[in-house]
Design an enzyme around this catalytic site. Structure first.
Site, PDB file in Angstrom:
ATOM      1  CB  THR A   1       1.843 -19.492  -9.444  1.00  0.00           C
ATOM      2  OG1 THR A   1       0.516 -19.619  -8.956  1.00  0.00           O
ATOM      3  CG2 THR A   1       1.863 -20.020 -10.881  1.00  0.00           C
ATOM      4  CG  ASP A   2      -1.229 -21.828  -5.581  1.00  0.00           C
ATOM      5  OD1 ASP A   2      -1.394 -21.082  -6.556  1.00  0.00           O
ATOM      6  OD2 ASP A   2      -1.907 -21.741  -4.529  1.00  0.00           O
ATOM      7  CD  GLU A   3      -3.593 -19.526 -10.735  1.00  0.00           C
ATOM      8  OE1 GLU A   3      -3.823 -18.439 -10.229  1.00  0.00           O
ATOM      9  OE2 GLU A   3      -4.050 -19.871 -11.824  1.00  0.00           O
TER      10      GLU A   3
ATOM     11  CE1 TYR B   1       0.521 -16.258 -14.194  1.00  0.00           C
ATOM     12  CE2 TYR B   1      -0.953 -17.642 -12.896  1.00  0.00           C
ATOM     13  CZ  TYR B   1       0.168 -16.841 -12.979  1.00  0.00           C
ATOM     14  OH  TYR B   1       0.954 -16.637 -11.871  1.00  0.00           O
TER      15      TYR B   1
ATOM     16  CE  LYS C   1       4.791 -17.945 -13.013  1.00  0.00           C
ATOM     17  NZ  LYS C   1       5.801 -16.832 -12.934  1.00  0.00           N
TER      18      LYS C   1
HETATM   19  P1  NAD Z   1       2.127  -8.219 -11.694  1.00  0.00           P
HETATM   20  O1  NAD Z   1       1.300  -8.466 -12.909  1.00  0.00           O
HETATM   21  O2  NAD Z   1       1.623  -7.282 -10.651  1.00  0.00           O
HETATM   22  O3  NAD Z   1       3.576  -7.694 -12.131  1.00  0.00           O
HETATM   23  C1  NAD Z   1       4.291  -8.218 -13.202  1.00  0.00           C
HETATM   24  C2  NAD Z   1       5.415  -7.249 -13.538  1.00  0.00           C
HETATM   25  O4  NAD Z   1       6.174  -7.823 -14.615  1.00  0.00           O
HETATM   26  C3  NAD Z   1       4.940  -5.868 -14.003  1.00  0.00           C
HETATM   27  O5  NAD Z   1       5.698  -4.857 -13.393  1.00  0.00           O
HETATM   28  C4  NAD Z   1       5.199  -5.891 -15.510  1.00  0.00           C
HETATM   29  O6  NAD Z   1       5.469  -4.616 -16.061  1.00  0.00           O
HETATM   30  C5  NAD Z   1       6.413  -6.816 -15.582  1.00  0.00           C
HETATM   31  N1  NAD Z   1       6.557  -7.477 -16.898  1.00  0.00           N
HETATM   32  C6  NAD Z   1       5.593  -8.120 -17.610  1.00  0.00           C
HETATM   33  N2  NAD Z   1       6.102  -8.602 -18.753  1.00  0.00           N
HETATM   34  C7  NAD Z   1       7.419  -8.274 -18.759  1.00  0.00           C
HETATM   35  C8  NAD Z   1       8.506  -8.510 -19.652  1.00  0.00           C
HETATM   36  N3  NAD Z   1       8.325  -9.193 -20.783  1.00  0.00           N
HETATM   37  N4  NAD Z   1       9.731  -8.040 -19.331  1.00  0.00           N
HETATM   38  C9  NAD Z   1       9.918  -7.334 -18.195  1.00  0.00           C
HETATM   39  N5  NAD Z   1       8.943  -7.068 -17.313  1.00  0.00           N
HETATM   40  C10 NAD Z   1       7.706  -7.539 -17.581  1.00  0.00           C
HETATM   41  O7  NAD Z   1       2.400  -9.667 -11.095  1.00  0.00           O
HETATM   42  P2  NAD Z   1       2.561 -10.111  -9.562  1.00  0.00           P
HETATM   43  O8  NAD Z   1       1.235 -10.462  -9.038  1.00  0.00           O
HETATM   44  O9  NAD Z   1       3.429  -9.161  -8.857  1.00  0.00           O
HETATM   45  O10 NAD Z   1       3.356 -11.488  -9.774  1.00  0.00           O
HETATM   46  C11 NAD Z   1       4.774 -11.520  -9.799  1.00  0.00           C
HETATM   47  C12 NAD Z   1       5.235 -12.950  -9.997  1.00  0.00           C
HETATM   48  O11 NAD Z   1       4.738 -13.761  -8.938  1.00  0.00           O
HETATM   49  C13 NAD Z   1       4.720 -13.589 -11.283  1.00  0.00           C
HETATM   50  O12 NAD Z   1       5.754 -14.384 -11.814  1.00  0.00           O
HETATM   51  C14 NAD Z   1       3.544 -14.447 -10.836  1.00  0.00           C
HETATM   52  O13 NAD Z   1       3.371 -15.545 -11.693  1.00  0.00           O
HETATM   53  C15 NAD Z   1       4.025 -14.876  -9.464  1.00  0.00           C
HETATM   54  N6  NAD Z   1       2.981 -15.200  -8.493  1.00  0.00           N
HETATM   55  C16 NAD Z   1       1.943 -14.309  -8.262  1.00  0.00           C
HETATM   56  C17 NAD Z   1       0.980 -14.608  -7.308  1.00  0.00           C
HETATM   57  C18 NAD Z   1      -0.158 -13.660  -7.012  1.00  0.00           C
HETATM   58  O14 NAD Z   1      -1.045 -14.018  -6.226  1.00  0.00           O
HETATM   59  N7  NAD Z   1      -0.181 -12.453  -7.560  1.00  0.00           N
HETATM   60  C19 NAD Z   1       1.057 -15.814  -6.589  1.00  0.00           C
HETATM   61  C20 NAD Z   1       2.115 -16.697  -6.854  1.00  0.00           C
HETATM   62  C21 NAD Z   1       3.071 -16.373  -7.800  1.00  0.00           C
HETATM   63  O1  TDX Z   2     -13.949 -10.313 -10.334  1.00  0.00           O
HETATM   64  C1  TDX Z   2     -13.575 -11.391  -9.839  1.00  0.00           C
HETATM   65  N1  TDX Z   2     -14.498 -12.214  -9.236  1.00  0.00           N
HETATM   66  C2  TDX Z   2     -14.181 -13.420  -8.696  1.00  0.00           C
HETATM   67  O2  TDX Z   2     -15.048 -14.116  -8.164  1.00  0.00           O
HETATM   68  C3  TDX Z   2     -12.193 -11.825  -9.858  1.00  0.00           C
HETATM   69  C4  TDX Z   2     -11.138 -10.969 -10.487  1.00  0.00           C
HETATM   70  C5  TDX Z   2     -11.889 -13.048  -9.296  1.00  0.00           C
HETATM   71  N2  TDX Z   2     -12.831 -13.836  -8.749  1.00  0.00           N
HETATM   72  C6  TDX Z   2     -12.456 -15.151  -8.181  1.00  0.00           C
HETATM   73  C7  TDX Z   2     -11.676 -16.056  -9.112  1.00  0.00           C
HETATM   74  C8  TDX Z   2     -10.790 -16.830  -8.168  1.00  0.00           C
HETATM   75  O3  TDX Z   2     -11.498 -17.947  -7.653  1.00  0.00           O
HETATM   76  O4  TDX Z   2     -11.561 -14.887  -7.101  1.00  0.00           O
HETATM   77  C9  TDX Z   2     -10.510 -15.854  -7.033  1.00  0.00           C
HETATM   78  C10 TDX Z   2      -9.173 -15.156  -7.144  1.00  0.00           C
HETATM   79  O5  TDX Z   2      -9.079 -14.639  -8.460  1.00  0.00           O
HETATM   80  P1  TDX Z   2      -7.781 -13.855  -8.975  1.00  0.00           P
HETATM   81  O6  TDX Z   2      -7.519 -12.714  -8.039  1.00  0.00           O
HETATM   82  O7  TDX Z   2      -7.956 -13.562 -10.425  1.00  0.00           O
HETATM   83  O8  TDX Z   2      -6.626 -14.898  -8.700  1.00  0.00           O
HETATM   84  P2  TDX Z   2      -6.389 -16.420  -9.206  1.00  0.00           P
HETATM   85  O9  TDX Z   2      -7.111 -16.698 -10.449  1.00  0.00           O
HETATM   86  O10 TDX Z   2      -6.621 -17.313  -8.026  1.00  0.00           O
HETATM   87  O11 TDX Z   2      -4.816 -16.345  -9.546  1.00  0.00           O
HETATM   88  C11 TDX Z   2      -3.920 -15.652  -8.631  1.00  0.00           C
HETATM   89  O12 TDX Z   2      -3.219 -16.522  -7.803  1.00  0.00           O
HETATM   90  C12 TDX Z   2      -2.108 -17.201  -8.299  1.00  0.00           C
HETATM   91  C13 TDX Z   2      -2.959 -14.697  -9.353  1.00  0.00           C
HETATM   92  O13 TDX Z   2      -3.668 -13.873 -10.240  1.00  0.00           O
HETATM   93  C14 TDX Z   2      -1.863 -15.421 -10.039  1.00  0.00           C
HETATM   94  O14 TDX Z   2      -0.921 -14.502 -10.592  1.00  0.00           O
HETATM   95  C15 TDX Z   2      -1.161 -16.308  -9.061  1.00  0.00           C
HETATM   96  O15 TDX Z   2      -0.195 -17.084  -9.695  1.00  0.00           O
END
Ligand code: NAD
Ligand code: TDX
Length: 345
Positions: free
Chosen positions: A126-128, A151, A155
């Site tokens: 992730t970019d985080e 988190y 990562k």
């Molecule tokens: P999510 O939370 O929706 O899904 C995570 C999945 O992993 C779930 O199905 C959960 O059951 C499974 N899981 C958790 N712990 C586990 C374990 N120990 N063994 C097996 N399975 C397990 O997450 P997401 O948003 O789909 O993110 C997927 C990946 O992409 C993550 O690695 C996250 O860091 C990365 N990512 C997410 C975002 C975003 O904006 N959501 C952005 C960049 C990168």
């Molecule tokens: O209730 C809320 N109110 C609010 O203002 C929530 C849930 C979020 N926010 C703000 C916080 C952030 O500035 O919105 C922005 C986005 O929040 P999230 O959806 O929690 O995402 P973020 O913290 O940016 O992280 C996400 O992007 C990178 C994903 O959760 C990560 O899994 C990914 O790696």
């Protein structure tokens, strides 16, 4: 012969989008290993349930014996690791599950991949991991790692382990670092689905801080295409940033959701900020665009409108994921936040 890939975390938001994408766009077979935590939901995969190239195994990535068994039994060629604890707010409450899955889990997977000489390992990062930006500039692959939340730290630690395996063992790994994803099947703890569902139900929309934090949005489908390209064509040891040049302030996204759902701005409720809240993310994805010819295809405003429509049309999915544990989480996370606008959150 067609390949078999172990996809971890495939029942989550991005993993399930990726599985649908890769089964449609290639001839590979997929084994989905998922622990089915609160974020994992097999309803995300009903579209591929009957596909003979799709298999599901319930289990954790830290379970080395299980991972070894799956790799041998299904003759797995490579691994794409989506499995993670993924929500920043939950990591602030309790970092331990993030260390267990995101760090120890990644190490366990790589150890088995190395033991069995698998041909490729892709770490979905992730970019985080780069931390927070000021008003200017973008993250490149050379930006220093400076994670700010538990988190992001977990990562970043996993990324460092991947790097060390490449350097020490010539391990065939690639890392992708993507910006904020949105789309269908995203668990409604993240900004966009939470705001859509609250708006549809006329509930307050809890905006952290001043609402001026910036995120760089990309559709999960465009992210899936980038992961697949990086897996098949990426250079071993390389990191590829993935982003769609769609920076938006949170408040702009929230107002757009209100307009799309036909609701008024009186639902906006400013609440206490997230501790350590990163101000701005922005991704420079020149490398994957020039070296692997990837480009995003979904303009943010179109993708957001499609996403709102999906949540409107899938009320049963929403009801299922929001039963039980979700209600407890919501109360704990938002019940104690003071609403700056005076409305209860
Ligand atoms: P999510 O939370 O929706 O899904 C995570 C999945 O992993 C779930 O199905 C959960 O059951 C499974 N899981 C958790 N712990 C586990 C374990 N120990 N063994 C097996 N399975 C397990 O997450 P997401 O948003 O789909 O993110 C997927 C990946 O992409 C993550 O690695 C996250 O860091 C990365 N990512 C997410 C975002 C975003 O904006 N959501 C952005 C960049 C990168
Ligand atoms: O209730 C809320 N109110 C609010 O203002 C929530 C849930 C979020 N926010 C703000 C916080 C952030 O500035 O919105 C922005 C986005 O929040 P999230 O959806 O929690 O995402 P973020 O913290 O940016 O992280 C996400 O992007 C990178 C994903 O959760 C990560 O899994 C990914 O790696």
């Amino acid at each position: 012969m067609a390949k078999t890939i172990l996809i971890t975390g495939g029942a989550g938001f991005i993993g399930s989008n990726f599985i649908r994408y890769v089964l449609a766009e290639s001839d590979v077979s997929v084994v989905n290993l998922d622990a089915l935590t609160y974020a994992g939901n097999l309803e995300n995969l009903t579209a591929v349930e009957g596909n003979s190239r799709y298999h599901f195994v319930h289990g954790r990535i830290e379970n080395s014996e299980l991972v070894r068994y799956i790799c041998k039994e299904f003759k797995v060629d490579g691994i794409i690791n989506f499995a993670a604890e993924s929500h920043v707010d939950r990591s602030i409450e309790n970092a331990q599950p993030f260390v267990d899955t995101n760090i120890s889990g990644t190490l366990a997977l790589m150890t088995i991949a190395r033991e069995l000489c698998l041909e490729r390992f892709l770490q979905v990062s992730t970019d985080e991991v780069y931390g927070s930006l000021g008003a200017h500039g973008e993250f490149t692959e050379e930006s220093p790692l400076a994670p700010n939340s538990p988190y992001a730290a977990a990562k970043a630690a996993a990324d460092c382990l991947v790097r060390s395996f490449v350097h020490t063992y010539n391990f065939p790994a690639v890392i992708t670092r993507c910006s904020n994803n949105y789309g269908a099947y995203q668990f409604p703890e993240k900004l966009i689905p939470l705001m859509i569902l609250n708006a549809l139900e006329n509930k307050p929309l809890p905006v952290y801080g001043d609402g001026l934090n910036v995120r760089d949005w990309i559709s999960a489908r465009d992210h899936s295409a980038a992961v697949w390209l990086a897996y098949t064509h990426g250079k071993i040891g390389e990191v590829y940033n993935v982003g769609a040049d769609s920076e938006r302030k949170n408040i702009e996204v929230i107002k757009a959701i209100l307009a799309l759902t036909g609701k008024g701005e009186e639902l906006i409720s400013y609440v206490k900020d997230r501790p350590g809240h990163d101000r701005r993310y922005a991704i420079d994805s020149t490398k994957i665009r020039t070296e692997l010819c990837w480009k995003p295809t979904v303009p943010f405003e179109n993708g957001l409108a499609e996403t709102v429509k999906w949540y409107q049309e899938n009320s049963e999915w929403c009801a299922h994921v929001r039963s039980g544990e979700y209600m407890k989480y919501y109360k704990k996370q938002y019940g104690v936040r003071v609403s700056v606008s005076g409305k209860p959150v």
